[in-house]
Write a protein that holds these residues in place. Structure first.
Motif, short mmCIF file in Angstrom:
data_model
loop_
_atom_site.label_atom_id
_atom_site.label_comp_id
_atom_site.label_asym_id
_atom_site.label_seq_id
_atom_site.Cartn_x
_atom_site.Cartn_y
_atom_site.Cartn_z
N UNK A 86 -72.05 -45.37 24.23
CA UNK A 86 -72.78 -44.29 24.89
C UNK A 86 -72.46 -44.21 26.38
N UNK A 87 -72.17 -45.36 26.97
CA UNK A 87 -71.84 -45.34 28.39
C UNK A 87 -70.45 -44.76 28.65
N UNK A 99 -83.63 -33.17 32.60
CA UNK A 99 -84.97 -33.71 32.73
C UNK A 99 -85.76 -32.80 33.67
N UNK A 101 -88.63 -32.75 35.07
CA UNK A 101 -89.50 -33.25 36.15
C UNK A 101 -88.71 -33.87 37.29
N UNK A 102 -87.39 -33.80 37.21
CA UNK A 102 -86.56 -34.38 38.27
C UNK A 102 -85.72 -33.30 38.93
N UNK A 115 -78.15 -47.53 34.66
CA UNK A 115 -77.18 -48.15 33.76
C UNK A 115 -76.05 -48.81 34.54
N UNK B 176 -81.19 -38.76 27.23
CA UNK B 176 -81.31 -40.08 27.86
C UNK B 176 -80.43 -41.10 27.13
N UNK B 177 -80.48 -41.07 25.80
CA UNK B 177 -79.65 -42.02 25.05
C UNK B 177 -78.17 -41.76 25.26
N UNK B 179 -76.76 -40.83 27.78
CA UNK B 179 -76.35 -41.35 29.09
C UNK B 179 -76.33 -42.87 29.10
N UNK B 180 -76.72 -43.48 27.99
CA UNK B 180 -76.71 -44.94 27.90
C UNK B 180 -77.98 -45.59 28.42
N UNK B 181 -79.03 -44.80 28.67
CA UNK B 181 -80.30 -45.39 29.13
C UNK B 181 -80.94 -46.19 27.99
N UNK B 185 -86.01 -47.77 29.82
CA UNK B 185 -85.74 -46.85 30.93
C UNK B 185 -86.08 -45.42 30.53
N UNK B 188 -89.78 -45.01 30.76
CA UNK B 188 -90.28 -45.08 32.14
C UNK B 188 -89.86 -43.87 32.96
N UNK B 189 -88.61 -43.44 32.85
CA UNK B 189 -88.11 -42.42 33.75
C UNK B 189 -88.16 -41.01 33.18
N UNK B 190 -88.10 -40.91 31.86
CA UNK B 190 -87.95 -39.58 31.26
C UNK B 190 -89.19 -39.17 30.46
N UNK B 193 -93.25 -39.88 32.42
CA UNK B 193 -93.62 -38.96 33.51
C UNK B 193 -93.94 -37.55 33.00
#
Lengths: 250, 272
Positions: A86-87, A99, A101-102, A115, B176-177, B179-181, B185, B188-190, B193
């Motif tokens: 995935x990375x 996202x 909210x960001x 990551x 999120x996945x 991106x490798x989170x 994470x 917590x981040x996505x 919130x």
């Protein structure tokens, strides 16, 4: 192609089958390989398994059988393998999936910081550079809902690129866009392809495929109906099924 | 500065939309209430003695205000509510995650907890914890009351939290996945919130009902506001005055709290 060693293939898909609850087989016994720096466009009617196949490539769906290897790493039950893949594999979705909210900048910073363990400064530097590449650096502090669809999709591309992936997957990246915004996204994708990025793109954009793709795969019923260069597929389709599909979208 | 000004504008908009009409309605309501109360107290032959109430709120000793029984009770209520709130959020969080987990044991455990707690009365739970489980675990009066309240509110809050999490589009997880989170994470981040923003209104309702439910701990003889009110009214026979005052105290705490949360909600809203 025969002289190419296994190392030249960044993605190998070997006899992958994926069915959904209810017994519908989305992908059936699918085998294909993607070379480094190759741009592969997957086409086919809706329900032909294109998206499912793409989602299998970064572990969003787990195949029922068959093997997928990305850059030498097998995509299997091992969670470490899946995270590693995935990375290295970026994905762009039809619905952008930013996202909300960001800010735009935080969207692109997040994975770099979490990551890749970069500091905020390092991440921001790269994020701003990427936003310049996709042409919306002035929106860095905006929120996704304040952007047009085309802008959001460009941010989503920048977000995926922030991880410096070896492969980029695009799942109908322009299907949710108003017509006048499609080109700004395709332009970014064209630049990416020219820059040597390995790309697997599910799209109905024939112009893009003709211009950028090294190879087109036409899928139906979860299987490859026909594969070839854009010229071969679009000018001289061998299969009746391909011809019928092309006549409908032209 | 701007936060204060913003808060004031917000309150003013909420409270004084059309001043004259609101004032008239308010006066009319007061008149009706006054008439009703005086009729009923006349029928009862009740003799109002409001002047005796203030000493149970404050007394002046050597020129310094000292809290009377009711205010002492209120402070104790605050203590119970604060500890229970933290604990119930912990329960809520863990239960919601357990229910959403892949683990069979985890989901089963969470479901049993939810069904048992939500299908038995709080009073029974408080008694069981105080008389049966408390002594076994060596929990004191305060601890068992707090645990009972937290288990109760935690179960409702966890369902609210779970609904908030489930209501998010699955594309958020997938992005999120991809991106490798890690799952941690991603939460917590996505996920959290966004989920917390969505559930603020129903969660506030639960916090309000937690504060109100602290009144039940008087059953195990903890000196909270309700217990003190019971004692004072029994001592003085000022039944009407003391219970009206007590109700007003709860109201005076909870209304501003709800307004505060609504203001926070408005502050953390995602720009669009």
């Amino acid at each position: 192609m025969s002289e190419a060693g296994a190392q030249d293939y960044i993605i190998t898909i070997d006899r992958v089958t994926k069915s959904y609850p209810g017994g519908i087989e989305a992908v059936r016994d699918f085998t294909a390989r993607v070379r480094r720096r190759e741009v592969v466009v997957i086409m086919g009617p809706s329900g032909s398994g294109k998206s499912t196949l793409l989602r299998c490539l970064n572990g969003l769906e787990r195949p029922d059988s068959g093997a997928i290897v990305v850059d030498g790493v097998p995509l299997d039950e091992d969670r470490a393998h899946r995270n590693e893949i995935r990375q290295e594999v970026g994905m762009v979705f039809q619905q952008f999936n930013l996202f909300p909210h960001m800010t735009v900048l935080d969207n692109i910073n997040l994975a770099q910081m979490r990551v890749r363990r970069k500091t905020r400064e390092e991440a921001t530097e790269r994020s701003l550079a990427l936003l310049r590449t996709v042409g919306i650096v002035e929106k860095a502090s905006a929120y996704p809902a304040q952007l047009s669809g085309g802008q959001q999709q460009r941010v989503a591309i920048a977000r995926a690129l922030a991880m410096a992936p070896k492969v980029m997957l695009f799942d109908e990246p322009t299907s949710a866009l108003d017509p006048e915004m499609i080109n700004e996204v395709l332009d970014v994708m064209r630049d990416l392809a020219r820059g040597g990025m390995t790309m697997v793109v599910v799209t109905h954009e024939m112009g893009f495929a003709r211009e950028v793709a090294d190879r087109v795969i036409f899928m139906d019923g979860g299987q490859i109906v026909e594969t070839g260069t854009p010229a071969e597929i679009f000018e001289h389709p061998k299969q009746e099924r391909t011809r019928r599909f092309l006549s409908q979208i032209l | 500065m701007s936060a204060v000004a913003g808060a004031w504008r917000f309150v003013r908009r909420r409270l004084f939309r059309s001043p004259l009409r609101d004032v008239l309605e308010y006066v009319l309501l007061l008149v009706v209430v006054f008439v009703l109360v005086s009729i009923s107290s006349q029928r009862l032959g009740y003799y109002w003695q409001w002047y005796r109430v203030p000493r149970y709120l404050f007394t002046l000793q050597q020129g310094r205000p000292v809290a009377g029984e009711l205010i002492q009770g209120l402070l104790y209520t605050f203590r119970i509510a604060a500890v229970s709130l933290v604990l119930s959020l912990v329960f809520a969080f863990c239960t919601a995650l357990l229910r959403l987990s892949q683990s069979l044991m985890g989901t089963a455990l969470a479901r049993v907890y939810l069904e048992v707690i939500r299908n038995t009365p709080l009073v029974v739970q408080i008694y069981l914890l105080y008389f049966v489980i408390g002594p076994i675990l060596g929990l004191g009066r305060f601890a068992s009351a707090v645990v009972a309240l937290s288990l109760f509110e935690g179960s409702y809050m966890s369902e609210i939290l779970r609904a908030g999490i489930v209501s998010l589009h699955r594309g958020q997880w997938e992005a999120a996945h991809s991106l490798g989170l890690s799952t941690l994470d991603t939460y917590r981040d996505v996920i959290l919130p966004q989920a917390v923003r969505r559930i603020l209104p129903p969660l506030t309702g639960e916090v309000v009902s937690l504060v109100k439910n602290t009144s039940l701990v008087s059953l195990v003889a903890l000196n909270d506001l309700s217990m003190q009110a019971r004692v004072v009214s029994a001592d003085t026979f000022l039944t009407f005055e003391i219970w009206f005052t007590t109700a007003l105290i709860y109201l005076a705490i909870l209304v501003p709290m709800s307004l505060l949360v609504r203001w926070i909600e408005h502050r953390v809203a995602i720009p669009s």
